[in-house]
Motif scaffolding. Structure first.
Motif, PDB file in Angstrom:
ATOM      1  N   ARG A   4       0.888  -1.163   0.000  1.00 34.56           N
ATOM      2  CA  ARG A   4       0.000   0.000   0.000  1.00 34.56           C
ATOM      3  C   ARG A   4       0.923   1.209   0.000  1.00 34.56           C
ATOM      4  O   ARG A   4       1.762   1.338   0.894  1.00 34.56           O
ATOM      5  N   LEU A  46      -2.220   4.027  -3.490  1.00 37.27           N
ATOM      6  CA  LEU A  46      -2.455   2.938  -4.441  1.00 37.27           C
ATOM      7  C   LEU A  46      -1.971   1.609  -3.896  1.00 37.27           C
ATOM      8  O   LEU A  46      -1.102   1.568  -3.020  1.00 37.27           O
ATOM      9  N   HIS A  47      -2.554   0.562  -4.393  1.00 36.41           N
ATOM     10  CA  HIS A  47      -2.079  -0.788  -4.118  1.00 36.41           C
ATOM     11  C   HIS A  47      -1.155  -1.213  -5.243  1.00 36.41           C
ATOM     12  O   HIS A  47      -1.383  -0.862  -6.406  1.00 36.41           O
ATOM     13  N   LEU A  48      -0.126  -1.982  -4.879  1.00 39.12           N
ATOM     14  CA  LEU A  48       0.835  -2.387  -5.890  1.00 39.12           C
ATOM     15  C   LEU A  48       1.321  -3.792  -5.558  1.00 39.12           C
ATOM     16  O   LEU A  48       1.643  -4.081  -4.407  1.00 39.12           O
ATOM     17  N   ALA A  49       1.373  -4.652  -6.559  1.00 41.25           N
ATOM     18  CA  ALA A  49       1.991  -5.963  -6.390  1.00 41.25           C
ATOM     19  C   ALA A  49       3.407  -5.878  -6.930  1.00 41.25           C
ATOM     20  O   ALA A  49       3.616  -5.425  -8.058  1.00 41.25           O
TER      21      ALA A  49
ATOM     22  N   GLU B  34       0.129  -3.016 -12.738  1.00 38.79           N
ATOM     23  CA  GLU B  34       0.142  -3.634 -11.409  1.00 38.79           C
ATOM     24  C   GLU B  34      -0.414  -2.719 -10.336  1.00 38.79           C
ATOM     25  O   GLU B  34      -0.569  -3.129  -9.180  1.00 38.79           O
ATOM     26  N   GLY B  36      -3.346  -0.703  -8.464  1.00 34.52           N
ATOM     27  CA  GLY B  36      -4.793  -0.822  -8.342  1.00 34.52           C
ATOM     28  C   GLY B  36      -5.305  -0.007  -7.169  1.00 34.52           C
ATOM     29  O   GLY B  36      -4.524   0.489  -6.366  1.00 34.52           O
ATOM     30  N   ASP B  37      -6.614   0.091  -7.100  1.00 32.82           N
ATOM     31  CA  ASP B  37      -7.266   0.768  -5.973  1.00 32.82           C
ATOM     32  C   ASP B  37      -6.657   2.151  -5.723  1.00 32.82           C
ATOM     33  O   ASP B  37      -6.317   2.497  -4.593  1.00 32.82           O
TER      34      ASP B  37
END
Lengths: 83, 83
Positions: A4, A46-49, B34, B36-37
């Motif tokens: 996050r 933002l969310h990130l993988a 990659e 999101g949100d």
């Protein structure tokens, strides 16, 4: 891993910030005269993988350089949290 | 004492955030799939003179409730630093 990320994009120090001045003026009119040097920027979450925290941060810096911040007038600061 | 306060004002969780959606879309178009949100809010920084850290935080919360944040649609988060 999932991260996050909190990005703070602020007008560069020394540059005029009319929005900040307007907020400071409005705070004064409401009786908050002890507030000064108000600056207004953008907060982006933002969310990130990504495979690692370092990778997540590097990738987010690319996003900032390409889209999220104006490199001429703004500075940005990242906070990376796992989860 | 002098404090530097960072306020993050974000659209409340669960509420639609069209600006965040637009940024997420633009990031995707630039190859950052990659991410999101994405949510976009305001970052506000200010200097404040107050007798204590607790007082500085309480005073800033009043500013948020009265001016800086919309209590119906937004949440805010404070970070208080001395100096």
């Amino acid at each position: 891993m999932n991260f996050r990320i909190h990005v703070r994009v602020m007008p560069r120090t020394g540059l005029l910030d009319p929005q900040g001045q307007a907020v400071e003026h409005a705070l004064g009119a409401l009786g908050f005269n002890e507030a000064g040097d108000v600056r207004v920027g953008r907060a982006i979450e933002l969310h990130l993988a990504a495979p690692s925290r370092a990778e997540a941060e590097a990738r987010t810096r690319q996003m900032c350089d390409k889209l999220l911040a104006n490199p001429v007038t703004e500075d940005y600061l990242l906070q990376v949290e796992e989860g």
